[in-house]
Write a protein that holds these residues in place. Structure first.
Motif, PDB file in Angstrom:
ATOM      1  N   HIS A 143       2.893   6.410  -7.054  1.00  0.00           N
ATOM      2  CA  HIS A 143       1.917   7.339  -7.643  1.00  0.00           C
ATOM      3  C   HIS A 143       2.361   8.789  -7.432  1.00  0.00           C
ATOM      4  CE1 HIS A 143      -1.948   9.124  -8.682  1.00  0.00           C
ATOM      5  NE2 HIS A 143      -1.916   9.778  -7.532  1.00  0.00           N
TER       6      HIS A 143
ATOM      7  N   THR B 167       0.829  -1.213   0.000  1.00  0.00           N
ATOM      8  CA  THR B 167       0.000   0.000   0.000  1.00  0.00           C
ATOM      9  C   THR B 167       0.860   1.259   0.000  1.00  0.00           C
ATOM     10  OG1 THR B 167      -1.791  -1.131   1.165  1.00  0.00           O
ATOM     11  CG2 THR B 167      -1.750   1.276   1.298  1.00  0.00           C
TER      12      THR B 167
ATOM     13  N   LEU C 201      -4.318   6.506   2.124  1.00  0.00           N
ATOM     14  CA  LEU C 201      -3.355   6.310   1.043  1.00  0.00           C
ATOM     15  C   LEU C 201      -4.017   5.687  -0.180  1.00  0.00           C
ATOM     16  CD1 LEU C 201      -0.154   5.021   2.895  1.00  0.00           C
ATOM     17  CD2 LEU C 201      -0.530   7.281   1.900  1.00  0.00           C
TER      18      LEU C 201
ATOM     19  N   SER D  53      -6.574  -2.348   1.449  1.00  0.00           N
ATOM     20  CA  SER D  53      -5.275  -1.683   1.618  1.00  0.00           C
ATOM     21  C   SER D  53      -4.618  -1.968   2.958  1.00  0.00           C
ATOM     22  CB  SER D  53      -5.463  -0.167   1.482  1.00  0.00           C
ATOM     23  OG  SER D  53      -6.345   0.315   2.499  1.00  0.00           O
TER      24      SER D  53
ATOM     25  N   PHE E 201      -8.607   0.673  -5.480  1.00  0.00           N
ATOM     26  CA  PHE E 201      -7.227   0.427  -5.074  1.00  0.00           C
ATOM     27  C   PHE E 201      -6.801  -1.043  -5.190  1.00  0.00           C
ATOM     28  CE2 PHE E 201      -3.791   0.025  -1.845  1.00  0.00           C
ATOM     29  CZ  PHE E 201      -2.875   0.879  -2.455  1.00  0.00           C
TER      30      PHE E 201
ATOM     31  N   TYR F 218      -5.945   8.401  -1.921  1.00  0.00           N
ATOM     32  CA  TYR F 218      -5.012   9.330  -2.566  1.00  0.00           C
ATOM     33  C   TYR F 218      -4.465   8.728  -3.857  1.00  0.00           C
ATOM     34  CZ  TYR F 218      -0.567  11.658  -3.513  1.00  0.00           C
ATOM     35  OH  TYR F 218       0.478  12.286  -4.134  1.00  0.00           O
ATOM     36  N   THR F 219      -4.189   7.433  -3.854  1.00  0.00           N
ATOM     37  CA  THR F 219      -3.543   6.782  -4.997  1.00  0.00           C
ATOM     38  C   THR F 219      -4.521   6.431  -6.100  1.00  0.00           C
ATOM     39  OG1 THR F 219      -1.917   5.823  -3.478  1.00  0.00           O
ATOM     40  CG2 THR F 219      -2.082   4.836  -5.674  1.00  0.00           C
TER      41      THR F 219
ATOM     42  N   LEU G 105       2.916   1.684  -3.350  1.00  0.00           N
ATOM     43  CA  LEU G 105       2.085   2.149  -4.453  1.00  0.00           C
ATOM     44  C   LEU G 105       1.773   3.642  -4.328  1.00  0.00           C
ATOM     45  CD1 LEU G 105      -0.434  -0.812  -4.883  1.00  0.00           C
ATOM     46  CD2 LEU G 105       1.280  -0.049  -6.546  1.00  0.00           C
ATOM     47  N   ALA G 106       1.531   4.107  -3.108  1.00  0.00           N
ATOM     48  CA  ALA G 106       1.275   5.534  -2.900  1.00  0.00           C
ATOM     49  C   ALA G 106       2.498   6.368  -3.268  1.00  0.00           C
ATOM     50  CB  ALA G 106       0.875   5.782  -1.448  1.00  0.00           C
TER      51      ALA G 106
END
Length: 479
Positions: free
Chosen positions: A70, A63, A128, A160, A139, A131-132, A66-67
């Motif tokens: 991004h 998680t 997160l 997540s 997600f 956001y991503t 990935l954030a």
């Protein structure tokens, strides 16, 4: 004497605490485990590495990575603001780990990352995800796509945070693979190794919130492990205890994953024993790829050469067994003599020992360049160049050709003039013979002068000739 016994005791303690090899590995309580070389991806020790297990909160490694990915791709910043939604704050069990984020609370991406990794806050992990991917539902698709790209074939994620779901699972090997990828993302090592963080005052929270790590191998404790640089732990009733630990000694960096440990502290003991064994049996070995790379590998589209693949020079590292001398390591480039257009390009470097046993197989960095000239069929590469190619004569040869053409032109002009003059003379002669042209007196032919016939000569002339004296020569003279 006291100093002697004190020194002897110190040496005995040091010997007893030294790293053990895999042959001396104690019993490991965790159901599955893997130790992976972070540089090469080599698996040094494992048990049930591909068994599907519930990960719990070590899910948050994926998680957070990935954030961060991004954020870098979009040109964002850790100071970017995110507003928490009702779904993100209310879709988790209040009995699970969280930092009491509320709906419409504005926090930074930095706040979410550090509280997700250090405190394992499930509400922060949801932040997160939003956001991503924009929404919580979107997600997991990103998570599973990344897992597939990395080759984590024993994994499937549905949230997540790692809160239990029968369809949310992974394996020890997959988690090591995901961690290896995450370590290469800018900023991940910072949050992975952080031990404390303070969330500042927000629009919904008038007080600061302090969080601290629960990973005992990272901080001073009974289970502190020298060289530990990062980690994440997790727990649910279904997953039991899970742990990911990153440690480095003498240039060798290892990822250790233990899953389904029954005791809170057994996971630390298992991880320490596994790391000790691998640090005892392996050391870091660096290799320069330039000595193994050959010339560019051509790429063909049918019989036409359309480009080439060049192997880039770089330094590769892998875990070398203590029983293998560096001088006995042999490297071999694994790549075809030519690639077909559209085929997978995956050159590798394989290392073996003196007996031919494989030590490591590492992917190589490469770049593709299109053919600088129009594609020429392989069968026609030996034929003469076409008329559209560059003019084949040198400047001197060109001058000689021009000179020869000039001489030829002059000769043709001369022949033409001669033929014309001969024709004119013939036509003039014909007109003269026909009397068509009057000739000027000075150009007229004079009449021939005729001598008088002998019978008609005058008597005086004949008499004069007879009376003329004749010269006589004496006899006997002469030559």
């Amino acid at each position: 004497m006291k100093r002697f016994f004190g020194l002897l005791m110190a040496l005995t303690i040091a010997a007893g605490s030294s790293a053990v090899s895999a042959a001396e590995l104690p019993a490991i309580h965790s159901e599955t485990y893997v130790v992976m070389d972070a540089a090469s991806g080599q698996v040094l020790l494992e048990r049930g590495a591909h068994n599907r297990m519930y990960p719990a909160s070590i899910t948050k490694i994926l998680t957070s990575a990935l954030a961060l990915e991004h954020l870098r791709e979009t040109g964002g910043s850790l100071d970017d603001k995110h507003t928490m939604t009702y779904e993100a704050t209310h879709s988790i069990d209040r009995g699970s780990t969280h930092i009491a984020l509320t709906e419409e609370e504005v926090v930074t991406v930095r706040d979410l990352l550090y509280t997700t990794m250090i405190e394992s806050a499930n509400d922060s992990a949801n932040g997160l995800a939003e956001y991503t991917a924009g929404t919580l539902d979107a997600f997991p698709e990103l998570m599973n796509r990344k897992a597939a790209e990395l080759g984590a074939v024993d994994s499937h994620f549905v949230n997540s945070s790692g809160l239990h779901d029968p369809e949310h699972y992974t394996s020890a090997y997959d988690m090591a693979l995901i961690t290896k990828w995450a370590l290469g993302i800018d900023g991940f090592r910072d949050v992975f190794g952080a031990t404390e963080y303070t969330v500042p005052v927000t629009n919904k929270q008038p007080k600061e919130r302090n969080v601290g790590t629960h990973h005992h191998m990272l901080v001073e404790s009974k289970y502190y492990y020298e060289g530990t640089t990062g980690g994440k732990l997790g727990w649910t009733p279904e997953a039991r205890h899970t742990l990911v630990t990153l440690a480095e000694r003498n240039g060798l960096e290892l990822i250790c994953v233990v899953m389904r440990s029954t005791s809170q502290y057994e996971k630390y003991e298992d991880a320490a024993a596994l790391l000790d064994a691998c640090f005892a049996d392996y050391s870091s070995c660096e290799i320069q790829t330039a000595q193994y790379a050959r010339e560019a590998i051509p790429v063909y589209d049918g019989e036409a050469r359309v480009g080439e693949v060049s192997i880039l020079s770089e330094t590769l590292a892998f875990a070398r067994p203590a029983t293998v001398a560096k001088a006995d390591i042999k490297g071999e480039l694994i790549a075809p003599e030519r690639y077909e257009k559209g085929a997978e390009i995956a050159p590798k470097l394989r290392f073996t020992d003196r007996e031919g046993r494989q030590l490591a197989e590492l992917p190589l960095a490469w770049e593709y360049q299109e053919a600088p000239l129009p594609a020429v069929p392989a069968a026609a590469q030996t034929e003469e160049p076409s008329s559209a190619s560059t003019f084949p004569l040198s400047p001197l040869e060109i001058a000689l050709v021009v000179f020869a053409l000039l001489i030829g032109a002059l000769f043709l002009i001369r022949e033409r003039n001669l033929r014309k003059r001969r024709k004119q003379r013939k036509e003039r002669a014909a007109r003269l013979a026909a009397g068509v042209i009057d000739v000027a007196p000075e150009f007229q032919r004079r009449p021939e002068r005729r001598l008088p016939a002998p019978a008609q000569q005058s008597t005086a002339s004949r008499r004069q000739r007879e009376n003329s004296p004749r010269r006589r020569y004496p006899r006997g003279r002469g030559g």
